[in-house]
Scaffold this motif. Structure first.
Motif, short mmCIF file in Angstrom:
data_model
loop_
_atom_site.label_atom_id
_atom_site.label_comp_id
_atom_site.label_asym_id
_atom_site.label_seq_id
_atom_site.Cartn_x
_atom_site.Cartn_y
_atom_site.Cartn_z
N PRO A 51 0.74 -1.37 -0.05
CA PRO A 51 0.05 -0.01 0.07
C PRO A 51 1.12 1.14 0.08
O PRO A 51 1.93 1.39 0.46
N VAL A 52 0.14 2.30 -0.70
CA VAL A 52 1.02 3.61 -0.71
C VAL A 52 -0.15 4.51 -0.49
O VAL A 52 -1.35 4.28 -0.46
N PHE A 53 0.14 5.64 -0.03
CA PHE A 53 -0.58 7.15 0.14
C PHE A 53 -0.56 7.84 -1.28
O PHE A 53 0.58 8.31 -1.40
N ASN A 54 -1.67 7.64 -1.98
CA ASN A 54 -1.77 8.35 -3.31
C ASN A 54 -2.20 9.79 -3.01
O ASN A 54 -3.27 10.20 -2.69
N LEU A 55 -1.26 10.76 -2.82
CA LEU A 55 -1.56 12.24 -2.56
C LEU A 55 -1.37 13.09 -3.97
O LEU A 55 -0.98 14.13 -3.85
N THR A 56 -1.25 12.36 -5.01
CA THR A 56 -1.03 13.11 -6.40
C THR A 56 -1.80 13.86 -6.91
O THR A 56 -1.62 14.70 -7.78
N GLY A 57 -3.08 13.59 -6.33
CA GLY A 57 -4.36 14.67 -6.79
C GLY A 57 -4.96 13.87 -8.04
O GLY A 57 -5.71 14.57 -8.51
N PRO A 96 4.95 4.21 1.85
CA PRO A 96 5.39 5.35 1.01
C PRO A 96 4.13 6.41 0.66
O PRO A 96 3.16 6.08 0.42
N VAL A 97 4.69 7.63 0.74
CA VAL A 97 3.65 8.90 0.42
C VAL A 97 4.17 9.45 -0.96
O VAL A 97 5.17 9.76 -1.21
N ILE A 98 3.25 9.34 -1.97
CA ILE A 98 3.42 9.89 -3.14
C ILE A 98 2.78 11.06 -3.62
O ILE A 98 1.40 11.25 -3.57
N GLY A 99 3.60 12.13 -3.54
CA GLY A 99 2.87 13.63 -4.05
C GLY A 99 3.35 13.93 -5.48
O GLY A 99 3.95 13.04 -6.21
N ARG A 100 3.38 15.47 -5.55
CA ARG A 100 3.47 15.74 -7.02
C ARG A 100 4.35 16.78 -6.80
O ARG A 100 4.09 17.84 -6.04
N ILE A 101 5.45 17.03 -7.47
CA ILE A 101 6.10 18.50 -7.61
C ILE A 101 5.54 19.43 -8.83
O ILE A 101 5.54 18.92 -9.87
#
Ligand SMILES: *Cc1c(COP(=O)(O)O)cnc(C)c1O
Length: 467
Positions: free
Chosen positions: A75-81, A431-436
Protein backbone atom coordinates in the motif's frame (compact mmCIF):
# COMPACT_ATOMS: atom_id res chain seq x y z
CA UNK A 1 33.42 -13.04 22.16
CA UNK A 2 34.19 -9.36 22.37
CA UNK A 3 31.82 -6.98 20.61
CA UNK A 4 34.39 -4.19 20.44
CA UNK A 5 35.57 -3.24 16.94
CA UNK A 6 38.57 -5.27 15.79
CA UNK A 7 40.78 -4.58 12.83
CA UNK A 8 39.47 -7.75 11.16
CA UNK A 9 35.80 -8.72 10.94
CA UNK A 10 34.79 -11.86 12.85
CA UNK A 11 34.07 -15.01 10.88
CA UNK A 12 30.55 -15.91 9.78
CA UNK A 13 30.64 -18.97 12.06
CA UNK A 14 31.60 -16.95 15.11
CA UNK A 15 28.87 -14.38 14.49
CA UNK A 16 26.27 -17.09 13.91
CA UNK A 17 27.35 -18.98 17.01
CA UNK A 18 27.17 -15.83 19.08
CA UNK A 19 23.67 -14.96 17.84
CA UNK A 20 22.19 -18.45 17.59
CA UNK A 21 19.46 -17.53 20.07
CA UNK A 22 18.84 -14.03 18.61
CA UNK A 23 15.43 -13.09 17.21
CA UNK A 24 16.44 -12.93 13.49
CA UNK A 25 17.53 -16.57 13.58
CA UNK A 26 14.08 -17.63 14.71
CA UNK A 27 12.28 -15.25 12.35
CA UNK A 28 14.17 -15.78 9.11
CA UNK A 29 15.99 -19.07 9.69
CA UNK A 30 19.68 -19.94 9.97
CA UNK A 31 20.25 -20.21 6.22
CA UNK A 32 18.90 -16.70 5.43
CA UNK A 33 20.76 -15.16 8.37
CA UNK A 34 24.01 -16.79 7.23
CA UNK A 35 23.60 -15.30 3.75
CA UNK A 36 22.84 -11.86 5.18
CA UNK A 37 25.88 -11.95 7.47
CA UNK A 38 28.06 -13.04 4.53
CA UNK A 39 26.81 -10.09 2.50
CA UNK A 40 27.47 -7.66 5.36
CA UNK A 41 31.01 -9.01 5.84
CA UNK A 42 31.65 -8.84 2.09
CA UNK A 43 30.75 -5.14 2.13
CA UNK A 44 33.38 -4.55 4.80
CA UNK A 45 36.00 -6.67 3.02
CA UNK A 46 35.42 -4.78 -0.23
CA UNK A 47 35.62 -1.44 1.53
CA UNK A 48 31.98 -0.50 0.87
CA UNK A 49 31.14 -0.30 4.58
CA UNK A 50 33.01 0.42 7.81
CA UNK A 51 33.88 -2.24 10.33
CA UNK A 52 31.64 -1.97 13.41
CA UNK A 53 31.19 -4.07 16.58
CA UNK A 54 29.50 -7.46 16.21
CA UNK A 55 26.15 -6.23 17.61
CA UNK A 56 26.03 -3.57 14.91
CA UNK A 57 26.99 -6.14 12.25
CA UNK A 58 24.04 -8.25 13.30
CA UNK A 59 21.75 -5.19 13.17
CA UNK A 60 22.96 -4.56 9.61
CA UNK A 61 22.24 -8.16 8.66
CA UNK A 62 18.80 -7.85 10.21
CA UNK A 63 18.02 -4.69 8.21
CA UNK A 64 19.05 -6.54 5.05
CA UNK A 65 16.69 -9.38 5.88
CA UNK A 66 13.87 -6.97 6.62
CA UNK A 67 14.34 -5.23 3.28
CA UNK A 68 14.53 -8.54 1.40
CA UNK A 69 11.36 -9.79 3.06
CA UNK A 70 9.30 -6.67 2.50
CA UNK A 71 6.57 -7.35 -0.06
CA UNK A 72 7.24 -5.78 -3.44
CA UNK A 73 3.60 -4.82 -3.94
CA UNK A 74 2.35 -2.81 -1.00
CA UNK A 75 0.00 0.00 0.00
CA UNK A 76 0.99 3.63 -0.57
CA UNK A 77 -0.64 6.99 0.13
CA UNK A 78 -1.74 8.38 -3.23
CA UNK A 79 -1.60 12.13 -2.68
CA UNK A 80 -0.88 12.94 -6.33
CA UNK A 81 -4.21 14.64 -6.91
CA UNK A 82 -5.21 12.00 -9.47
CA UNK A 83 -7.97 9.99 -7.84
CA UNK A 84 -8.06 6.99 -10.21
CA UNK A 85 -4.31 6.74 -10.81
CA UNK A 86 -3.49 3.87 -13.17
CA UNK A 87 0.08 3.50 -11.84
CA UNK A 88 -1.23 3.46 -8.26
CA UNK A 89 -3.86 0.79 -8.81
CA UNK A 90 -6.88 2.86 -9.95
CA UNK A 91 -10.05 2.51 -7.86
CA UNK A 92 -9.79 1.68 -4.14
CA UNK A 93 -12.25 -1.12 -3.40
CA UNK A 94 -15.02 -0.94 -0.82
CA UNK A 95 -14.64 -3.15 2.28
CA UNK A 96 -17.63 -5.18 1.05
CA UNK A 97 -15.53 -6.21 -1.98
CA UNK A 98 -12.49 -7.02 0.15
CA UNK A 99 -14.62 -9.26 2.39
CA UNK A 100 -16.18 -11.01 -0.59
CA UNK A 101 -12.73 -11.71 -2.06
CA UNK A 102 -11.42 -13.01 1.26
CA UNK A 103 -14.43 -15.31 1.58
CA UNK A 104 -13.74 -17.17 -1.68
CA UNK A 105 -9.98 -16.92 -2.11
CA UNK A 106 -8.66 -19.53 0.30
CA UNK A 107 -11.07 -22.36 -0.43
CA UNK A 108 -13.41 -23.85 -2.98
CA UNK A 109 -16.32 -21.82 -4.38
CA UNK A 110 -19.21 -22.26 -6.82
CA UNK A 111 -17.31 -20.29 -9.47
CA UNK A 112 -18.57 -22.46 -12.33
CA UNK A 113 -21.05 -24.62 -10.52
CA UNK A 114 -24.83 -24.32 -10.47
CA UNK A 115 -25.79 -25.09 -6.87
CA UNK A 116 -29.49 -25.60 -7.69
CA UNK A 117 -29.02 -28.15 -10.45
CA UNK A 118 -25.79 -29.58 -9.12
CA UNK A 119 -24.03 -29.28 -12.46
CA UNK A 120 -21.54 -27.14 -14.33
CA UNK A 121 -22.41 -23.46 -14.34
CA UNK A 122 -21.22 -20.31 -16.09
CA UNK A 123 -18.86 -17.94 -14.24
CA UNK A 124 -20.49 -14.81 -15.67
CA UNK A 125 -23.76 -15.85 -13.95
CA UNK A 126 -22.49 -14.31 -10.71
CA UNK A 127 -22.67 -10.79 -12.13
CA UNK A 128 -24.62 -10.89 -15.39
CA UNK A 129 -28.08 -10.30 -13.91
CA UNK A 130 -26.74 -7.42 -11.80
CA UNK A 131 -25.05 -5.78 -14.79
CA UNK A 132 -28.24 -6.15 -16.85
CA UNK A 133 -30.36 -4.67 -14.07
CA UNK A 134 -28.01 -1.69 -13.69
CA UNK A 135 -27.53 -0.98 -17.41
CA UNK A 136 -30.60 -2.25 -19.26
CA UNK A 137 -28.43 -4.75 -21.19
CA UNK A 138 -29.84 -8.14 -22.21
CA UNK A 139 -26.60 -10.00 -21.48
CA UNK A 140 -23.04 -9.38 -20.29
CA UNK A 141 -19.57 -10.92 -20.25
CA UNK A 142 -16.58 -10.06 -18.03
CA UNK A 143 -12.93 -10.21 -19.15
CA UNK A 144 -9.51 -9.10 -17.91
CA UNK A 145 -9.82 -5.38 -18.67
CA UNK A 146 -11.44 -3.03 -21.13
CA UNK A 147 -8.62 -3.45 -23.62
CA UNK A 148 -9.41 -7.18 -23.60
CA UNK A 149 -13.12 -6.39 -23.95
CA UNK A 150 -12.49 -4.34 -27.11
CA UNK A 151 -10.14 -6.98 -28.53
CA UNK A 152 -12.70 -9.72 -27.92
CA UNK A 153 -15.62 -7.78 -29.40
CA UNK A 154 -13.62 -6.94 -32.52
CA UNK A 155 -12.41 -10.49 -32.98
CA UNK A 156 -15.79 -12.08 -32.29
CA UNK A 157 -17.85 -9.78 -34.50
CA UNK A 158 -15.50 -8.60 -37.24
CA UNK A 159 -12.57 -10.97 -37.83
CA UNK A 160 -11.42 -10.64 -41.48
CA UNK A 161 -13.92 -7.85 -41.93
CA UNK A 162 -13.86 -4.08 -41.87
CA UNK A 163 -14.56 -2.03 -38.80
CA UNK A 164 -15.64 1.52 -39.48
CA UNK A 165 -14.37 4.14 -37.03
CA UNK A 166 -14.36 7.93 -37.16
CA UNK A 167 -10.88 9.36 -37.73
CA UNK A 168 -11.32 11.65 -34.70
CA UNK A 169 -11.60 8.62 -32.42
CA UNK A 170 -8.43 6.69 -33.30
CA UNK A 171 -7.18 7.20 -29.80
CA UNK A 172 -4.25 6.00 -27.76
CA UNK A 173 -4.85 5.42 -24.08
CA UNK A 174 -1.95 5.26 -21.64
CA UNK A 175 0.56 4.63 -24.41
CA UNK A 176 -0.27 0.95 -24.75
CA UNK A 177 -3.84 0.82 -25.99
CA UNK A 178 -4.11 2.19 -29.51
CA UNK A 179 -7.32 1.56 -31.35
CA UNK A 180 -5.64 0.86 -34.74
CA UNK A 181 -3.17 -1.61 -33.17
CA UNK A 182 -5.85 -3.47 -31.21
CA UNK A 183 -7.88 -3.69 -34.38
CA UNK A 184 -4.98 -5.25 -36.31
CA UNK A 185 -4.36 -7.78 -33.51
CA UNK A 186 -8.04 -8.69 -33.51
CA UNK A 187 -7.74 -9.56 -37.19
CA UNK A 188 -9.93 -6.69 -38.39
CA UNK A 189 -9.36 -4.15 -41.13
CA UNK A 190 -9.71 -0.57 -39.99
CA UNK A 191 -11.82 1.64 -42.21
CA UNK A 192 -11.40 5.27 -41.15
CA UNK A 193 -14.04 7.79 -42.09
CA UNK A 194 -14.26 11.57 -41.82
CA UNK A 195 -11.44 13.86 -40.71
CA UNK A 196 -9.82 14.41 -37.33
CA UNK A 197 -12.22 17.14 -36.32
CA UNK A 198 -15.35 16.44 -38.41
CA UNK A 199 -17.23 13.28 -39.27
CA UNK A 200 -20.71 13.17 -40.80
CA UNK A 201 -23.38 10.48 -41.09
CA UNK A 202 -22.92 10.32 -44.86
CA UNK A 203 -19.26 9.31 -44.29
CA UNK A 204 -20.46 6.19 -42.49
CA UNK A 205 -23.29 5.59 -44.99
CA UNK A 206 -20.83 5.56 -47.91
CA UNK A 207 -18.33 3.32 -46.10
CA UNK A 208 -20.76 0.54 -45.15
CA UNK A 209 -20.59 -2.34 -47.63
CA UNK A 210 -20.48 -6.12 -47.94
CA UNK A 211 -17.14 -6.31 -46.10
CA UNK A 212 -18.30 -4.33 -43.05
CA UNK A 213 -18.37 -6.35 -39.82
CA UNK A 214 -18.90 -3.63 -37.26
CA UNK A 215 -19.25 0.09 -36.76
CA UNK A 216 -17.49 1.24 -33.62
CA UNK A 217 -17.58 4.45 -31.68
CA UNK A 218 -14.71 5.14 -29.24
CA UNK A 219 -15.38 7.49 -26.38
CA UNK A 220 -12.53 10.03 -26.60
CA UNK A 221 -11.97 9.78 -22.90
CA UNK A 222 -8.46 11.13 -22.44
CA UNK A 223 -8.54 14.19 -24.66
CA UNK A 224 -10.98 16.66 -26.12
CA UNK A 225 -11.10 17.97 -29.66
CA UNK A 226 -12.37 21.49 -29.49
CA UNK A 227 -13.30 24.21 -31.96
CA UNK A 228 -14.69 23.46 -35.43
CA UNK A 229 -15.86 19.93 -34.75
CA UNK A 230 -18.68 17.64 -35.75
CA UNK A 231 -19.41 14.13 -34.64
CA UNK A 232 -22.30 11.92 -35.55
CA UNK A 233 -24.91 11.46 -32.85
CA UNK A 234 -24.99 7.89 -31.58
CA UNK A 235 -28.75 7.64 -32.13
CA UNK A 236 -28.38 8.50 -35.84
CA UNK A 237 -25.50 6.12 -36.31
CA UNK A 238 -27.40 3.38 -34.51
CA UNK A 239 -30.40 3.88 -36.80
CA UNK A 240 -28.16 3.73 -39.88
CA UNK A 241 -26.46 0.54 -38.68
CA UNK A 242 -29.81 -1.09 -37.89
CA UNK A 243 -31.07 -0.28 -41.39
CA UNK A 244 -27.96 -1.80 -42.95
CA UNK A 245 -27.89 -4.82 -40.62
CA UNK A 246 -24.49 -3.99 -39.07
CA UNK A 247 -23.85 -4.18 -35.31
CA UNK A 248 -22.90 -0.90 -33.65
CA UNK A 249 -20.54 -1.04 -30.63
CA UNK A 250 -19.43 1.76 -28.32
CA UNK A 251 -16.16 1.62 -26.41
CA UNK A 252 -17.10 3.78 -23.46
CA UNK A 253 -13.86 3.44 -21.49
CA UNK A 254 -14.92 4.72 -18.10
CA UNK A 255 -18.37 3.26 -17.78
CA UNK A 256 -20.64 5.06 -15.37
CA UNK A 257 -23.52 3.03 -14.07
CA UNK A 258 -25.24 6.08 -12.65
CA UNK A 259 -25.50 9.73 -13.63
CA UNK A 260 -22.68 11.36 -11.67
CA UNK A 261 -24.11 14.83 -12.12
CA UNK A 262 -26.65 13.83 -9.44
CA UNK A 263 -23.67 13.85 -7.03
CA UNK A 264 -22.39 17.21 -8.21
CA UNK A 265 -19.78 15.79 -10.59
CA UNK A 266 -19.45 16.72 -14.26
CA UNK A 267 -21.75 14.60 -16.45
CA UNK A 268 -20.21 11.56 -18.16
CA UNK A 269 -22.23 9.22 -20.40
CA UNK A 270 -23.77 6.28 -18.56
CA UNK A 271 -23.70 2.72 -19.84
CA UNK A 272 -27.51 2.73 -19.89
CA UNK A 273 -27.61 5.83 -22.10
CA UNK A 274 -24.96 4.40 -24.45
CA UNK A 275 -26.83 1.09 -24.68
CA UNK A 276 -30.06 2.84 -25.56
CA UNK A 277 -28.29 4.00 -28.73
CA UNK A 278 -26.08 1.03 -29.59
CA UNK A 279 -25.96 -2.76 -29.62
CA UNK A 280 -22.93 -3.40 -27.45
CA UNK A 281 -20.92 -1.36 -24.94
CA UNK A 282 -17.45 -2.05 -23.49
CA UNK A 283 -16.16 -0.41 -20.29
CA UNK A 284 -13.64 -0.76 -17.45
CA UNK A 285 -14.42 -2.11 -14.00
CA UNK A 286 -11.79 -0.03 -12.19
CA UNK A 287 -12.33 3.43 -13.59
CA UNK A 288 -15.40 5.45 -12.56
CA UNK A 289 -17.30 2.26 -11.77
CA UNK A 290 -15.00 1.97 -8.75
CA UNK A 291 -14.53 -1.79 -8.68
CA UNK A 292 -11.77 -4.21 -9.60
CA UNK A 293 -9.70 -4.43 -12.79
CA UNK A 294 -11.88 -6.02 -15.46
CA UNK A 295 -13.61 -5.23 -18.72
CA UNK A 296 -17.35 -5.56 -19.16
CA UNK A 297 -19.11 -6.24 -22.46
CA UNK A 298 -22.84 -5.61 -22.24
CA UNK A 299 -25.63 -5.45 -24.79
CA UNK A 300 -27.81 -7.48 -27.15
CA UNK A 301 -28.17 -11.14 -26.22
CA UNK A 302 -27.27 -12.55 -29.65
CA UNK A 303 -24.10 -10.46 -29.92
CA UNK A 304 -22.97 -11.25 -26.35
CA UNK A 305 -23.53 -14.95 -27.12
CA UNK A 306 -21.13 -14.68 -30.10
CA UNK A 307 -18.59 -12.93 -27.87
CA UNK A 308 -18.91 -15.62 -25.17
CA UNK A 309 -18.44 -18.47 -27.66
CA UNK A 310 -15.21 -16.96 -29.02
CA UNK A 311 -12.11 -18.96 -27.96
CA UNK A 312 -10.39 -15.73 -26.88
CA UNK A 313 -12.93 -15.43 -24.05
CA UNK A 314 -11.23 -18.42 -22.42
CA UNK A 315 -7.86 -16.69 -22.67
CA UNK A 316 -9.15 -13.38 -21.35
CA UNK A 317 -11.41 -14.60 -18.57
CA UNK A 318 -11.06 -13.46 -14.95
CA UNK A 319 -10.78 -15.46 -11.75
CA UNK A 320 -12.97 -15.93 -8.70
CA UNK A 321 -11.49 -12.98 -6.81
CA UNK A 322 -12.46 -10.59 -9.58
CA UNK A 323 -16.04 -11.87 -9.72
CA UNK A 324 -16.32 -11.65 -5.93
CA UNK A 325 -15.09 -8.05 -5.84
CA UNK A 326 -17.17 -7.00 -8.85
CA UNK A 327 -20.37 -8.59 -7.55
CA UNK A 328 -20.00 -6.98 -4.10
CA UNK A 329 -19.31 -3.56 -5.63
CA UNK A 330 -22.21 -3.79 -8.10
CA UNK A 331 -24.56 -4.59 -5.21
CA UNK A 332 -23.73 -1.20 -3.66
CA UNK A 333 -25.23 0.42 -6.77
CA UNK A 334 -28.61 -1.08 -5.90
CA UNK A 335 -28.73 1.48 -3.10
CA UNK A 336 -27.81 4.74 -4.88
CA UNK A 337 -28.76 7.01 -1.94
CA UNK A 338 -25.81 5.67 0.05
CA UNK A 339 -23.41 5.05 -2.82
CA UNK A 340 -21.38 8.24 -2.28
CA UNK A 341 -20.61 7.06 1.28
CA UNK A 342 -19.94 3.41 0.51
CA UNK A 343 -18.10 3.45 -2.82
CA UNK A 344 -14.59 4.82 -2.11
CA UNK A 345 -14.00 6.15 -5.65
CA UNK A 346 -17.23 8.17 -5.56
CA UNK A 347 -16.66 9.22 -1.94
CA UNK A 348 -13.24 10.64 -2.82
CA UNK A 349 -14.47 12.30 -6.00
CA UNK A 350 -17.36 14.01 -4.22
CA UNK A 351 -15.42 15.07 -1.12
CA UNK A 352 -16.16 18.76 -0.50
CA UNK A 353 -13.21 21.16 -0.63
CA UNK A 354 -14.13 22.49 2.83
CA UNK A 355 -13.56 18.99 4.30
CA UNK A 356 -10.20 18.75 2.57
CA UNK A 357 -9.14 22.17 3.88
CA UNK A 358 -10.18 21.17 7.41
CA UNK A 359 -8.07 18.01 7.09
CA UNK A 360 -5.10 20.08 5.88
CA UNK A 361 -5.47 22.37 8.90
CA UNK A 362 -5.49 19.38 11.26
CA UNK A 363 -2.41 17.84 9.63
CA UNK A 364 -0.28 20.94 9.15
CA UNK A 365 0.97 21.22 12.76
CA UNK A 366 1.88 17.51 12.78
CA UNK A 367 3.97 17.93 9.65
CA UNK A 368 5.58 21.15 10.86
CA UNK A 369 6.50 19.39 14.12
CA UNK A 370 8.13 16.55 12.21
CA UNK A 371 10.05 18.67 9.74
CA UNK A 372 11.15 21.39 12.16
CA UNK A 373 12.59 24.59 10.72
CA UNK A 374 13.84 22.75 7.66
CA UNK A 375 10.67 22.75 5.58
CA UNK A 376 8.07 25.42 4.89
CA UNK A 377 4.57 23.93 5.01
CA UNK A 378 1.56 25.82 3.71
CA UNK A 379 -2.03 24.98 2.87
CA UNK A 380 -2.96 25.89 -0.69
CA UNK A 381 -5.93 25.38 -2.98
CA UNK A 382 -5.33 23.00 -5.89
CA UNK A 383 -7.32 20.93 -8.35
CA UNK A 384 -7.63 17.15 -8.36
CA UNK A 385 -8.14 15.13 -11.51
CA UNK A 386 -10.45 12.17 -11.87
CA UNK A 387 -7.82 10.15 -13.74
CA UNK A 388 -7.92 7.02 -15.90
CA UNK A 389 -8.82 9.17 -18.84
CA UNK A 390 -12.22 10.07 -17.44
CA UNK A 391 -13.37 13.65 -17.93
CA UNK A 392 -9.92 14.88 -18.96
CA UNK A 393 -10.80 18.54 -19.05
CA UNK A 394 -12.73 18.59 -15.78
CA UNK A 395 -11.00 19.14 -12.44
CA UNK A 396 -12.23 19.10 -8.85
CA UNK A 397 -11.43 21.92 -6.40
CA UNK A 398 -9.22 20.54 -3.63
CA UNK A 399 -6.51 21.55 -1.13
CA UNK A 400 -2.93 20.46 -0.65
CA UNK A 401 -0.06 20.76 1.78
CA UNK A 402 2.71 22.48 -0.16
CA UNK A 403 6.23 21.68 1.12
CA UNK A 404 8.96 24.14 0.16
CA UNK A 405 12.68 24.38 0.98
CA UNK A 406 13.95 26.83 3.61
CA UNK A 407 15.13 30.14 2.08
CA UNK A 408 18.79 29.10 2.55
CA UNK A 409 18.38 26.48 -0.23
CA UNK A 410 17.83 29.20 -2.81
CA UNK A 411 16.30 28.94 -6.27
CA UNK A 412 19.22 26.99 -7.72
CA UNK A 413 19.04 24.27 -5.10
CA UNK A 414 15.26 24.05 -5.12
CA UNK A 415 14.84 21.33 -7.75
CA UNK A 416 17.29 18.93 -6.13
CA UNK A 417 15.86 19.63 -2.67
CA UNK A 418 12.31 18.85 -3.83
CA UNK A 419 13.46 15.64 -5.55
CA UNK A 420 15.26 14.52 -2.39
CA UNK A 421 12.19 15.27 -0.29
CA UNK A 422 10.04 13.26 -2.71
CA UNK A 423 12.46 10.32 -2.41
CA UNK A 424 12.32 10.52 1.40
CA UNK A 425 8.54 10.46 1.38
CA UNK A 426 8.58 7.44 -0.92
CA UNK A 427 10.99 5.65 1.46
CA UNK A 428 8.55 5.83 4.39
CA UNK A 429 7.14 2.54 5.79
CA UNK A 430 3.94 3.34 3.88
CA UNK A 431 5.31 5.38 0.96
CA UNK A 432 3.74 8.80 0.40
CA UNK A 433 3.45 9.80 -3.27
CA UNK A 434 3.03 13.50 -3.96
CA UNK A 435 3.59 15.74 -6.96
CA UNK A 436 6.20 18.42 -7.60
CA UNK A 437 4.72 21.52 -9.21
CA UNK A 438 5.42 25.24 -9.11
CA UNK A 439 8.36 25.06 -6.72
CA UNK A 440 6.68 22.86 -4.12
CA UNK A 441 6.10 19.24 -3.30
CA UNK A 442 2.32 19.05 -3.15
CA UNK A 443 0.30 16.53 -1.17
CA UNK A 444 -3.30 16.72 -2.41
CA UNK A 445 -5.38 15.58 0.55
CA UNK A 446 -8.57 14.72 -1.36
CA UNK A 447 -7.56 11.06 -1.36
CA UNK A 448 -6.29 10.87 2.22
CA UNK A 449 -8.77 9.04 4.44
CA UNK A 450 -6.49 7.15 6.85
CA UNK A 451 -5.37 10.17 8.84
CA UNK A 452 -3.98 8.09 11.75
CA UNK A 453 -2.01 5.81 9.42
CA UNK A 454 -0.58 8.84 7.63
CA UNK A 455 0.64 10.34 10.91
CA UNK A 456 2.17 7.01 11.94
CA UNK A 457 4.15 6.71 8.72
CA UNK A 458 5.24 10.35 9.11
CA UNK A 459 6.93 9.47 12.41
CA UNK A 460 9.58 7.72 10.32
CA UNK A 461 9.84 10.83 8.10
CA UNK A 462 10.95 12.71 11.19
CA UNK A 463 13.76 10.21 11.81
CA UNK A 464 14.78 10.19 8.14
CA UNK A 465 14.96 13.98 7.95
CA UNK A 466 16.99 14.39 11.11
CA UNK A 467 19.32 11.53 10.26
C1 LIG B 1 -9.33 3.17 -20.45
C2 LIG B 1 -9.85 2.86 -21.79
C3 LIG B 1 -9.55 1.66 -22.43
C4 LIG B 1 -8.68 0.62 -21.78
O1 LIG B 1 -9.28 0.13 -20.62
P1 LIG B 1 -8.43 -0.73 -19.57
O2 LIG B 1 -9.44 -1.11 -18.54
O3 LIG B 1 -7.36 0.16 -19.07
O4 LIG B 1 -7.90 -1.91 -20.31
C5 LIG B 1 -10.07 1.44 -23.68
N1 LIG B 1 -10.86 2.36 -24.28
C6 LIG B 1 -11.17 3.55 -23.71
C7 LIG B 1 -12.04 4.53 -24.44
C8 LIG B 1 -10.68 3.84 -22.43
O5 LIG B 1 -10.97 5.01 -21.85
Amino acid sequence: MSTAPADRPPSVERLLGHFAAAAPTAQYGRRALTDAIRAVLAEIREGRAALVPAEALLARAERRLEAENRPSLRPVFNLTGTVLHTNLGRAPLPPEAARAVAAVMTGASNLEFDLERGERGERDDHVEALICRLTGAEAAVVVNNNAAAVLLVLNALAMRKEVIVSRGELVEIGGSFRVPDVMARAGCRLREVGTTNRTHLRDFDEAIGPRTGLVMKVHTSNYAIQGFTAEVAEAELHRLCAERGIPFAVDLGSGNLIDFSAYGLPPEPTVRAALAQSDLVTFSGDKLLGAVQCGIIAGRRALVARVRKNPLKRALRVDKMTYAALEATLRLYLHPERLHERLPALRLLTRPQTDIIALAERLRPAIVARTGEGVQVSIEPCTSQIGSGALPVETLPSACLALRPPPAVGRRGEGAWLKALGARLRALPVPVIGRIAEGALRLDLRTLEDEAGFLTTLDAFDAALKA
